[in-house]
Design an enzyme around this catalytic site. Structure first.
Site, PDB file in Angstrom:
ATOM      1  N   ALA A  91       0.841  -1.203   0.000  1.00  0.00           N
ATOM      2  CA  ALA A  91       0.000   0.000   0.000  1.00  0.00           C
ATOM      3  C   ALA A  91       0.873   1.249   0.000  1.00  0.00           C
ATOM      4  CB  ALA A  91      -0.902  -0.006   1.225  1.00  0.00           C
ATOM      5  N   ASP A  92       0.597   2.141  -0.936  1.00  0.00           N
ATOM      6  CA  ASP A  92       1.299   3.422  -0.907  1.00  0.00           C
ATOM      7  C   ASP A  92       0.508   4.394  -0.028  1.00  0.00           C
ATOM      8  OD1 ASP A  92      -0.817   4.457  -2.436  1.00  0.00           O
ATOM      9  OD2 ASP A  92       0.285   4.322  -4.316  1.00  0.00           O
ATOM     10  N   SER A  93       0.983   5.611   0.088  1.00  0.00           N
ATOM     11  CA  SER A  93       0.352   6.555   1.011  1.00  0.00           C
ATOM     12  C   SER A  93      -1.091   6.874   0.612  1.00  0.00           C
ATOM     13  CB  SER A  93       1.180   7.834   1.127  1.00  0.00           C
ATOM     14  OG  SER A  93       1.335   8.429  -0.140  1.00  0.00           O
ATOM     15  N   ASP A 132      -3.170   4.829  -1.039  1.00  0.00           N
ATOM     16  CA  ASP A 132      -3.953   3.637  -0.682  1.00  0.00           C
ATOM     17  C   ASP A 132      -4.283   3.640   0.802  1.00  0.00           C
ATOM     18  OD1 ASP A 132      -3.844   2.517  -3.262  1.00  0.00           O
ATOM     19  OD2 ASP A 132      -1.968   1.478  -2.836  1.00  0.00           O
ATOM     20  N   PHE A 133      -3.295   3.997   1.617  1.00  0.00           N
ATOM     21  CA  PHE A 133      -3.484   3.965   3.066  1.00  0.00           C
ATOM     22  C   PHE A 133      -4.492   5.022   3.509  1.00  0.00           C
ATOM     23  CE2 PHE A 133      -2.285   4.791   7.511  1.00  0.00           C
ATOM     24  CZ  PHE A 133      -2.475   3.516   8.008  1.00  0.00           C
TER      25      PHE A 133
END
Length: 81
Positions: free
Chosen positions: A37-39, A41-42
């Site tokens: 998960a990238d930022s 996505d988070f």
């Protein structure tokens, strides 16, 4: 809501959002390493948690949530009665 119910809801969100089999989601699963998960996505995941559980998660608190188990514990501790 019990921790098991919270876990099941979170696992369903993770399965849908990150396209993984819900049965592979564990409390030890690392949100960034295991789900890649990238930022963005988070942030979207945290927003969906807020909508699902009806409570706000501060940015400071969200930064501390690394595993599914930590998310479950956080939601359980902050659920509205």
């Amino acid at each position: 809501m019990t921790k098991e119910e919270i876990f099941n809801k979170i696992a369903a969100i993770i399965a849908d959002r990150f396209e993984v089999d819900q049965s592979t989601v564990t409390n030890e699963m690392n949100l960034q390493k295991d789900l890649d998960a990238d930022s963005i996505d988070f942030v979207e995941f945290v927003l969906e948690l807020e909508d699902t559980f009806g409570s706000e998660i501060s940015d400071e608190d969200a930064e501390k949530l690394n595993t599914v188990g930590e998310v479950v514990d956080y939601v359980a501790a902050h659920q509205t009665k």
